[in-house]
Write a protein that holds these residues in place. Structure first.
Motif, short mmCIF file in Angstrom:
data_model
loop_
_atom_site.label_atom_id
_atom_site.label_comp_id
_atom_site.label_asym_id
_atom_site.label_seq_id
_atom_site.Cartn_x
_atom_site.Cartn_y
_atom_site.Cartn_z
N SER A 497 45.32 49.21 3.42
CA SER A 497 45.58 47.85 2.94
C SER A 497 46.55 47.06 3.81
N THR A 509 43.05 35.45 0.12
CA THR A 509 43.75 36.28 -0.87
C THR A 509 43.11 37.66 -0.93
N TYR A 510 43.96 38.69 -0.88
CA TYR A 510 43.49 40.07 -0.92
C TYR A 510 43.92 40.67 -2.25
N TYR A 511 42.95 41.13 -3.05
CA TYR A 511 43.22 41.63 -4.39
C TYR A 511 42.66 43.04 -4.53
N VAL A 512 43.47 43.94 -5.10
CA VAL A 512 43.08 45.34 -5.27
C VAL A 512 43.29 45.73 -6.73
N GLN A 513 42.31 46.43 -7.30
CA GLN A 513 42.42 46.92 -8.67
C GLN A 513 41.76 48.29 -8.76
N ARG A 552 38.74 34.61 -1.17
CA ARG A 552 39.32 35.77 -1.84
C ARG A 552 38.45 36.99 -1.55
N SER A 554 38.15 40.89 -2.85
CA SER A 554 38.58 41.79 -3.93
C SER A 554 38.06 43.19 -3.66
N TYR A 556 37.80 46.92 -5.56
CA TYR A 556 37.93 47.62 -6.83
C TYR A 556 37.49 49.07 -6.65
N ASP A 585 33.46 39.29 -1.92
CA ASP A 585 34.13 38.13 -1.32
C ASP A 585 33.57 36.85 -1.91
N ARG A 646 28.60 41.23 -2.30
CA ARG A 646 29.24 42.40 -2.88
C ARG A 646 28.63 43.65 -2.27
#
Length: 804
Positions: A497, A509-513, A552, A554, A556, A585, A646
């Motif tokens: 990351s 924006t970089y989002y991790v879940q 963005r 993302s 997951y 994205d 995706r």
């Protein structure tokens, strides 16, 4: 003055010759008129010629007469055009000065007479004149000017229709709809039966589409009659209701006979629905049975349609419409309209044969217009006793089958490309091994600062870059050497990351879940990091290509149980527990024509010089070699608009412990001081020479052989060796076959294989115990280190065996 004297002298001569003073006087008057004309010509010489309508003095007039929808021109007494507006020039051109307009002889004479009347009376008009392009004009000419020596021509197009005023009969509007509700369908035709206007109800019953205009088509082609001269819509056949046809002339009968053009006479055609009642000749029970049969066929999943004896469609259910690619559009008039041109004759003959002969069945191979590359089998069966129906057509809905066929073809192509890529990479690795090894040997004779040192380093660096490309090819073909471990996906994501954030920049924006209770997976963490990096970089490029660079990405991780996989109904993903990695994205999505090609090697949507097209193919190979699955699709918002792409990666959850392997202690060749004898077997001369020199410099005694037969002969002839270093793929006797023969004589002989293929794949294929592996391309130092490590391990095992 000279001209006047000449005229008088000529008059005298004429008087002497004729003896009549009246003749001489007439001559003088005529000559005077001619002289006056010359003076007038001099005065108007500045006026424009016929082919040059505009002149500087007329610029204000030209601006004043510019008027939309009206052609205006001004001519002088010599019928020369001095100016005209743009509408006139665009319609008639610069060379058409009134009255010399592009008209037929009779119309041209009428306009010429108009000009004479205008000069005489001051104004004249023609209500309607037809030009050569069938445009009709209303023409007026008015005398004007201080000397009244110009004519102003005004030409207005006539929009009044020929024959009746069809504007009052707006069949496509409320008038036609009102008649349709009363069971009356309407059409306006010319005297020769060509349609000029139809109502929406007529279009619906005749063509199956209430928006069809049908203008220019033959009116009677949409009707048919039976043996009792009853009229039906051809599309409905006798399953529809009979019609009463009423022909209403829209001009007087005498005018129809004397009209200059046949299509000037129009008729209003009324088709009055007679219904099915007593005396209509229809069997009500039979009609009810046909209607029930139609309702039954409409519910069947098999594509079924019926035609009459003439081959016209009477019925087709939804499955049939889906099969022929006309869902929502209805059936055409004939079955031949569904197939390509080459198959029309065969299908027409088959329908006619089954419809008019005895009740038989069969099938014919045809190619549909919507999928001409895939022939289908169309079943035909003659039917009797079902009213107008004569032939039953059957066509299975093969859309899912075709999709599976395309997927199998794609998988076969990918497999073939993978095998080709693996073979190319293997052969190229031999070349790179020779180049890198030679560079290493040359660098041993040079020190930094030498003139050739930097050049050799540059060659070596480019060779290593080429070696990275071959590793990508091997990854795609699932032949790359992986070192799998039992890992948790969140750990790998956290490692990569920070690098991803630096690559994405500040606008993205970089989002991790992460989900809880994720199962462990078995994969090579370094290679998995490469997969995640590749997907993130592609998502970044997709966002940047949209212009503002804001978006963005993302990431997951999800857990997916076997029962959930079954509910997905996937034909590719086998039921099992998976740990899922999702990268999506907001880059606008992937075009539909690109989706099937995403994982092909060298396929890229980037411009030339940017990207090798190996990124996604490498990710595909790493995932598949790790036992996983990767899919790509688009994501959409609530309105159905595609907003991004995706990528979903499924890794099977690892159950049990990973088999332990004995660690091999790494050491450099300088730590091995005992030396040793090496049997080197390699069919590529350049690789064998580099390996010989590298091992000789490390202190080993090397015996080189060009193939497996020579290597085995060296052992059989009594040669004593401490280790066998061999290539795997060789002509004749390959490396594994040679090693098996050597192990039959020397069971404890250490073996080191050299290959550009994956280690795990070779271990499964070769199945030789206690063998070691070094991947090509290798450096001079690495092969020496590897041989020393294998010998040290073998000596330690022999010592342990002797002590026990």
């Amino acid at each position: 003055m000279g001209l006047g004297a000449a005229v008088l002298a000529s008059a005298g001569v004429l008087y002497v010759a004729t003896g009549s003073w009246l003749v001489a006087l007439a001559f003088v008057l005529a000559a005077g008129l001619m002289l006056g004309g010359v003076v007038l010509l001099d005065r108007v010489r500045a006026a424009p010629a016929a082919d040059a309508p505009a002149a500087p003095d007329w610029s204000v007039t030209v601006a004043a007469i510019e008027r939309a929808g009206e052609a205006i021109a001004i001519t002088d007494r010599a019928n020369r055009m001095v100016c005209a507006n743009r509408f006139f020039l665009d319609t008639f051109g610069t060379g058409a000065a009134p009255p010399a307009l592009p008209l037929e002889r009779a119309q041209l004479e009428a306009v010429t007479l108009l000009a004479r009347n205008a000069w005489r009376d001051g104004t004249a008009a023609l209500e309607e004149v037809e030009a050569s392009d069938e445009t009709r004009w209303q023409i007026t000419a008015t005398r004007a000017g201080r000397g009244e020596d110009h004519l102003i021509w005004r030409l207005r197009p006539v929009t009044r229709p020929r024959g009746a005023d069809l504007g009052a009969l707006d069949l496509a509007g409320p008038f036609g709809k009102m008649l349709s509700r009363a069971g009356i369908e309407t059409a306006i035709t010319t005297a020769d039966g060509v349609i000029r206007m139809v109502s929406a109800g007529f279009a619906e019953r005749a063509a199956g589409d209430d928006t069809a205009t049908l203008v220019g088509q033959d009116f009677v082609s949409f009707l048919r009659s039976d043996e009792r001269d009853r009229i039906f819509f051809a599309r409905e056949g006798r399953s529809g209701t009979p019609q009463t046809l009423v022909d209403i002339p829209l001009v007087d009968p005498e005018e129809r006979v004397t009209a200059a053009r046949p299509d000037e006479a129009t008729s209003l055609m009324l088709l009055i629905d007679s219904g099915v009642g007593i005396g209509s000749g229809f069997d009500g029970a039979a009609q009810a049975g046909v209607a029930q049969l139609d309702a039954l066929l409409a519910q069947l999943p098999l594509g079924l349609a019926m035609t009459d004896r003439d081959g016209r469609f009477l019925f087709g259910n939804e499955a049939f419409l889906r099969s022929v690619g006309r869902e929502g559009r209805g059936l055409p008039q004939f079955p031949t309209d569904l197939v390509v041109r080459e198959d029309k004759a065969a299908l027409s003959d088959a329908v006619r044969r089954h419809g008019r002969g005895p009740s038989t069945s069969g099938d014919v191979a045809v190619r549909l217009v919507n999928s001409p590359e895939e022939p289908v089998s169309l079943g035909l069966a003659g039917v009797r006793g079902l009213g107008e129906a004569a032939v039953l057509l059957s066509l299975a809905d093969t859309s899912q089958e075709n999709q599976l066929r395309r997927q199998v073809a794609q998988a076969t192509k990918m497999q073939a490309v993978g095998q080709l890529a693996g073979g190319v990479a293997h052969d190229f690795n031999n070349v790179l091994t020779a180049i890198i090894g030679t560079c290493d040997l040359m660098l041993l004779r040079h020190i930094p600062g030498d003139s050739d040192y930097d050049d050799i380093q540059q060659i070596r660096a480019n060779s290593n870059r080429a070696a990275a490309l071959t590793r990508q090819l091997l990854a795609f073909s699932r032949q790359q050497t992986l070192r799998p471990e039992i890992i948790q996906l969140p750990d790998v994501v956290s490692e990569v990351s920070p690098l991803i954030k630096r690559l994405l920049g500040e606008k993205i924006t970089y989002y991790v879940q992460h989900d809880r209770n994720l199962g462990p997976v078995r994969a090579d963490p370094q290679q998995l990091e490469q997969v995640i990096m590749n997907l993130a970089v592609n998502a970044r490029d997709a966002i940047n290509s949209r212009g503002n660079g804001q978006g963005r990405i993302s990431l997951y991780t999800r857990t997916l149980q076997a029962k959930q996989v079954i509910q997905l109904g996937s034909e590719v993903l086998p039921p099992a527990d998976y740990t899922v990695l999702i990268v999506q994205d907001t880059g606008g999505g992937i075009p539909p024509h690109v989706l099937p090609k995403l994982f092909e090697p060298f396929f890229t949507t980037k411009e030339q010089g940017k990207g090798t097209g190996l990124g996604l193919s490498t990710a595909y190979g790493i995932v598949k070699q790790s036992g996983g699955f990767i899919f790509a699709d688009n994501i959409a918002d609530k309105a159905g608009r595609v907003t991004g792409a995706r990528f979903t990666v499924y890794f099977p959850v690892h159950r049990g412990e990973m088999p332990r392997k004995r660690p091999v202690q790494e050491l450099v060749s300088s730590d091995w001081s005992a030396g040793g004898k090496v049997l080197l077997v390699e069919d590529e001369d350049m690789v064998r020479i580099v390996a010989e020199r590298a091992l000789a410099r490390a202190g080993y005694t090397v015996t080189g052989c060009a193939n497996g037969e020579e290597g085995l002969a060296a052992i059989v002839e009594g040669g004593e060796f401490d280790i066998v270093v061999s290539d795997v793929v060789m002509p004749g006797m390959d490396g594994p076959a040679m090693v098996r023969e050597i192990r039959n004589r020397l069971p404890t002989m250490p073996v080191l294989f050299m290959s550009g293929y994956a280690e795990e794949q070779l271990r499964r294929d070769i199945d030789i115990p206690d063998m070691h592996f070094i991947a090509k391309p290798f450096s001079v130092a690495s092969i020496g280190d590897k041989v020393g490590a294998v010998l040290r391990e073998a000596r330690s095992e022999q010592g342990a065996g002797a002590g026990s």
